[in-house]
Scaffold this active site. Sequence first.
Site, PDB file in Angstrom:
ATOM      1  N   ASP A   1      42.641  79.391  61.512  1.00  0.00           N
ATOM      2  CA  ASP A   1      42.768  80.548  61.507  1.00  0.00           C
ATOM      3  C   ASP A   1      42.228  81.597  60.575  1.00  0.00           C
ATOM      4  O   ASP A   1      42.365  81.008  58.972  1.00  0.00           O
ATOM      5  CB  ASP A   1      44.055  79.965  62.566  1.00  0.00           C
ATOM      6  CG  ASP A   1      44.469  81.353  62.936  1.00  0.00           C
ATOM      7  OD1 ASP A   1      44.206  82.074  63.404  1.00  0.00           O
ATOM      8  OD2 ASP A   1      46.037  81.814  61.995  1.00  0.00           O
TER       9      ASP A   1
ATOM     10  N   ALA B   1      44.714  84.964  60.533  1.00  0.00           N
ATOM     11  CA  ALA B   1      46.082  85.389  60.210  1.00  0.00           C
ATOM     12  C   ALA B   1      47.372  84.032  59.820  1.00  0.00           C
ATOM     13  O   ALA B   1      47.169  84.106  61.025  1.00  0.00           O
ATOM     14  CB  ALA B   1      46.972  86.943  60.647  1.00  0.00           C
TER      15      ALA B   1
ATOM     16  N   LYS C   1      44.418  89.177  72.329  1.00  0.00           N
ATOM     17  CA  LYS C   1      45.666  90.347  72.140  1.00  0.00           C
ATOM     18  C   LYS C   1      45.758  90.495  73.544  1.00  0.00           C
ATOM     19  O   LYS C   1      47.596  90.756  73.874  1.00  0.00           O
ATOM     20  CB  LYS C   1      45.098  91.600  71.797  1.00  0.00           C
ATOM     21  CG  LYS C   1      44.549  90.530  69.724  1.00  0.00           C
ATOM     22  CD  LYS C   1      46.022  90.754  68.676  1.00  0.00           C
ATOM     23  CE  LYS C   1      45.415  89.603  68.018  1.00  0.00           C
ATOM     24  NZ  LYS C   1      45.780  88.279  67.858  1.00  0.00           N
TER      25      LYS C   1
ATOM     26  N   ASP D   1      48.022  78.161  62.138  1.00  0.00           N
ATOM     27  CA  ASP D   1      50.108  78.350  62.202  1.00  0.00           C
ATOM     28  C   ASP D   1      50.770  79.256  63.245  1.00  0.00           C
ATOM     29  O   ASP D   1      51.407  79.740  62.999  1.00  0.00           O
ATOM     30  CB  ASP D   1      49.902  79.683  61.050  1.00  0.00           C
ATOM     31  CG  ASP D   1      49.101  80.968  61.830  1.00  0.00           C
ATOM     32  OD1 ASP D   1      49.978  81.767  61.115  1.00  0.00           O
ATOM     33  OD2 ASP D   1      48.236  81.309  62.663  1.00  0.00           O
TER      34      ASP D   1
END
Length: 260
Positions: A11, A13, A52, A186
């Site tokens: 991934d 960010a 998003k 994460d």
Amino acid sequence: MGRKIEAVIFDWAGTTVDYGCFAPVQAFITAFEEYGITPTFSEVREPMGMLKKEHIRTMMNMERIRGEWRRIYGKDFTEEDVEKVYQTSETSILKIVHNFADPKPYVLETVKYLRDKGIRIGSTTGYTDEMMEIVVPEAAKRGYSPDCWFSPNSVENFGRPYPYMIFENLKKLEVSSVGAAVKIGDTVADIREGLAAGMLSLGIIEGSSAMGLTEAEYEALSEKEKAEKCRQVEEKFLAAGASAVLKNLSELPGYMEGLE
């Protein structure tokens, strides 16, 4: 019998860049504030890693936020409202995302280790193509450049937890099977994405969105506090079905050697 890993799919960010995953958090907070609501960090982080717009919709469905919306506007939110908040968040992240492309600790060393072993490096993200066109060159300037990346735009917006961005990576990198690749992320959405693709799906603790601390905040904790924070994140990832959980990317080489 060991398994031969041909590719690792990271991934972005919170995993390889942007310690603590703060660019999206800032953008979501700014977007909601424009409509009179200040979300908490935990409200913002809960859906992290999702597409998003889905993230915004999930937040707007949270009991407190939904109540606030009703209080301010005298009615429940509509799909049009979701679109408006989403567009505001897109505008705000494009203004700041270039500041959040620093590779996290151990990323460059671990990437070198993988490359030396002939392992290809792919990536998936919750970011759009437009955001990635800013982040990718900024990360490259700082030494991190995976072999390829795919955003939800490349899979008709079937982002996480759907596995399609991963499949695009596997195709591009010519990986022989899902068993020959590892996904690392994460967030819970990352774990689910890897599992949906039928591959080993690893969670990363330090600097994760799931932990939600800046590097300075984390380093300021006592050893006992650090251990407790890490345990909480690890439990969250394991509950989501993670194949394994690493404290940070310096543990990846050891994990890979264990597989072989």
